[in-house]
Motif scaffolding. Sequence first.
Motif, PDB file in Angstrom:
ATOM      1  N   SER A 189     -11.479   6.804   9.719  1.00 41.55           N
ATOM      2  CA  SER A 189     -11.964   7.992   9.013  1.00 41.55           C
ATOM      3  C   SER A 189     -11.109   9.226   9.287  1.00 41.55           C
ATOM      4  N   ASP A 190     -10.107   9.086  10.156  1.00 43.06           N
ATOM      5  CA  ASP A 190      -9.241  10.210  10.503  1.00 43.06           C
ATOM      6  C   ASP A 190      -8.096  10.287   9.491  1.00 43.06           C
ATOM      7  N   ARG A 191      -8.177  11.261   8.596  1.00 45.68           N
ATOM      8  CA  ARG A 191      -7.181  11.394   7.529  1.00 45.68           C
ATOM      9  C   ARG A 191      -5.770  11.582   8.075  1.00 45.68           C
ATOM     10  N   LYS A 192      -5.613  12.375   9.117  1.00 38.38           N
ATOM     11  CA  LYS A 192      -4.289  12.608   9.705  1.00 38.38           C
ATOM     12  C   LYS A 192      -3.722  11.316  10.291  1.00 38.38           C
ATOM     13  N   ALA A 193      -4.574  10.528  10.931  1.00 40.42           N
ATOM     14  CA  ALA A 193      -4.118   9.261  11.518  1.00 40.42           C
ATOM     15  C   ALA A 193      -3.665   8.280  10.440  1.00 40.42           C
ATOM     16  N   TYR A 194      -4.156   8.441   9.223  1.00 39.73           N
ATOM     17  CA  TYR A 194      -3.740   7.627   8.086  1.00 39.73           C
ATOM     18  C   TYR A 194      -2.476   8.196   7.438  1.00 39.73           C
ATOM     19  N   LEU A 195      -2.439   9.522   7.251  1.00 40.13           N
ATOM     20  CA  LEU A 195      -1.307  10.135   6.556  1.00 40.13           C
ATOM     21  C   LEU A 195      -0.024  10.137   7.385  1.00 40.13           C
ATOM     22  N   HIS A 211       0.830  -1.202   0.000  1.00 41.58           N
ATOM     23  CA  HIS A 211       0.000   0.000   0.000  1.00 41.58           C
ATOM     24  C   HIS A 211       0.867   1.256   0.000  1.00 41.58           C
ATOM     25  N   HIS A 212       1.840   1.295   0.887  1.00 36.35           N
ATOM     26  CA  HIS A 212       2.701   2.469   0.996  1.00 36.35           C
ATOM     27  C   HIS A 212       3.393   2.765  -0.325  1.00 36.35           C
ATOM     28  N   ARG A 213       3.988   1.752  -0.906  1.00 34.51           N
ATOM     29  CA  ARG A 213       4.762   1.965  -2.135  1.00 34.51           C
ATOM     30  C   ARG A 213       3.855   2.326  -3.310  1.00 34.51           C
ATOM     31  N   LEU A 214       2.675   1.721  -3.384  1.00 34.35           N
ATOM     32  CA  LEU A 214       1.736   2.049  -4.459  1.00 34.35           C
ATOM     33  C   LEU A 214       1.331   3.522  -4.380  1.00 34.35           C
ATOM     34  N   VAL A 215       1.032   3.992  -3.190  1.00 35.46           N
ATOM     35  CA  VAL A 215       0.672   5.398  -3.007  1.00 35.46           C
ATOM     36  C   VAL A 215       1.880   6.288  -3.284  1.00 35.46           C
ATOM     37  N   GLN A 216       3.055   5.842  -2.877  1.00 37.53           N
ATOM     38  CA  GLN A 216       4.281   6.619  -3.086  1.00 37.53           C
ATOM     39  C   GLN A 216       4.619   6.763  -4.578  1.00 37.53           C
ATOM     40  N   ILE A 217       4.409   5.723  -5.344  1.00 41.91           N
ATOM     41  CA  ILE A 217       4.652   5.795  -6.788  1.00 41.91           C
ATOM     42  C   ILE A 217       3.716   6.818  -7.415  1.00 41.91           C
ATOM     43  N   HIS A 218       2.485   6.877  -6.958  1.00 40.14           N
ATOM     44  CA  HIS A 218       1.491   7.853  -7.412  1.00 40.14           C
ATOM     45  C   HIS A 218       1.237   7.671  -8.916  1.00 40.14           C
ATOM     46  N   GLY A 268      11.368   4.651   6.126  1.00 46.05           N
ATOM     47  CA  GLY A 268      11.296   3.300   5.571  1.00 46.05           C
ATOM     48  C   GLY A 268      10.627   2.313   6.516  1.00 46.05           C
ATOM     49  N   ASP A 269      10.249   2.765   7.701  1.00 44.75           N
ATOM     50  CA  ASP A 269       9.619   1.911   8.711  1.00 44.75           C
ATOM     51  C   ASP A 269       8.106   1.888   8.492  1.00 44.75           C
ATOM     52  N   ILE A 270       7.577   0.717   8.153  1.00 45.20           N
ATOM     53  CA  ILE A 270       6.134   0.618   7.896  1.00 45.20           C
ATOM     54  C   ILE A 270       5.362   0.125   9.125  1.00 45.20           C
ATOM     55  N   THR A 271       6.054  -0.068  10.252  1.00 39.19           N
ATOM     56  CA  THR A 271       5.383  -0.576  11.460  1.00 39.19           C
ATOM     57  C   THR A 271       4.194   0.289  11.867  1.00 39.19           C
ATOM     58  N   PRO A 272       4.324   1.616  11.968  1.00 40.77           N
ATOM     59  CA  PRO A 272       3.142   2.417  12.339  1.00 40.77           C
ATOM     60  C   PRO A 272       2.001   2.297  11.326  1.00 40.77           C
ATOM     61  N   LEU A 273       2.327   2.192  10.047  1.00 33.23           N
ATOM     62  CA  LEU A 273       1.279   2.026   9.037  1.00 33.23           C
ATOM     63  C   LEU A 273       0.590   0.679   9.212  1.00 33.23           C
ATOM     64  N   ARG A 274       1.381  -0.367   9.405  1.00 34.11           N
ATOM     65  CA  ARG A 274       0.792  -1.700   9.612  1.00 34.11           C
ATOM     66  C   ARG A 274      -0.100  -1.690  10.848  1.00 34.11           C
ATOM     67  N   GLN A 275       0.351  -1.057  11.921  1.00 36.58           N
ATOM     68  CA  GLN A 275      -0.462  -0.985  13.137  1.00 36.58           C
ATOM     69  C   GLN A 275      -1.753  -0.204  12.883  1.00 36.58           C
ATOM     70  N   PRO A 319       1.359   7.838   9.478  1.00 40.26           N
ATOM     71  CA  PRO A 319       2.204   6.661   9.291  1.00 40.26           C
ATOM     72  C   PRO A 319       2.717   6.506   7.851  1.00 40.26           C
ATOM     73  N   LEU A 320       1.962   7.002   6.866  1.00 39.26           N
ATOM     74  CA  LEU A 320       2.459   6.991   5.489  1.00 39.26           C
ATOM     75  C   LEU A 320       3.690   7.886   5.368  1.00 39.26           C
ATOM     76  N   ARG A 321       3.612   9.078   5.939  1.00 39.50           N
ATOM     77  CA  ARG A 321       4.750  10.018   5.890  1.00 39.50           C
ATOM     78  C   ARG A 321       5.928   9.474   6.680  1.00 39.50           C
ATOM     79  N   HIS A 322       5.641   8.830   7.791  1.00 42.62           N
ATOM     80  CA  HIS A 322       6.709   8.209   8.585  1.00 42.62           C
ATOM     81  C   HIS A 322       7.442   7.164   7.733  1.00 42.62           C
ATOM     82  N   ALA A 323       6.697   6.348   7.017  1.00 46.06           N
ATOM     83  CA  ALA A 323       7.309   5.342   6.142  1.00 46.06           C
ATOM     84  C   ALA A 323       8.103   6.006   5.019  1.00 46.06           C
ATOM     85  N   ASP A 324       7.604   7.126   4.506  1.00 47.69           N
ATOM     86  CA  ASP A 324       8.328   7.859   3.462  1.00 47.69           C
ATOM     87  C   ASP A 324       9.707   8.297   3.944  1.00 47.69           C
ATOM     88  N   THR A 325       9.765   8.809   5.160  1.00 46.77           N
ATOM     89  CA  THR A 325      11.016   9.392   5.643  1.00 46.77           C
ATOM     90  C   THR A 325      11.949   8.379   6.289  1.00 46.77           C
TER      91      THR A 325
END
Length: 160
Positions: free
Chosen positions: A132-138, A95-102, A148-155, A140-146
Motif C-alpha cells: 500500500s506504500d505508493r513510494k515503495a512501488y514508484l 508491468h514496467h513496460r505497460l505502465v511506461q507506455i502509458h 533498465g534494471d527491473i530487479t528492485p521492481l521484481r523484489q 523501483p518503477l523509476r529505477h527501471a525507467d532510468t
Amino acid sequence: MTTRADLNEVEQANIAAARDRWMRRRSPDMLDDHELRRLHTDMFCDVWRWAGRQRTRETNIGVEPSRIAVDLRTLVGDTRFWLETDANSAVARFHHRLVQIHVFPNGNGRHGRLAADLLAKTNGLPPPRWGSDRKAYLDPLRHADTTGDITPLRQHMWST
C-alpha cells in the motif's frame, strides 16, 4: 458523483468487480493487445466513457500516442519470449513496460497491476504483492525507467 471521494469509491467498486470477473476466467490472455484494452474497459466502464480507448494526447509520461499500438504489440511479443526464461522477471518487465507506455489517459498503474496479476496467474505464479506504500512501488518503477534494471521492481512485487 460530486466529490473526488465519490469518484474514488465508484472507481474502486468498478475495479473490484472487474478483478473478480477476470480472475475467475480460466486463462485470461494478457498477451493480446485487444484483451489488454478490454481489461481497461471492464475496469473503468462505469466511470469513464473513454475506458479502453488509447490515449491520443501527449503527456509528461508515456510514449508518443502514435507509438502506443506498435509498442503494445512489441511488448506482447517480448513478454512471450521473456516468459521462456524467467516468469517472475517477465511479469515484472511486462508491468514496467505497460505502465511506461502509458496506453490510456488515466488508470494505467491500476490497469498494469491487474494485468500483471492476471499474467502471473496464467503462468502459475503467485500474484504480486503490491503493498500500500505508493513510494515503495514508484521507486523501483523509476529505477527501471532510468537503468533498465527491473530487479528492485521484481523484489518489490514478490516480497512486499
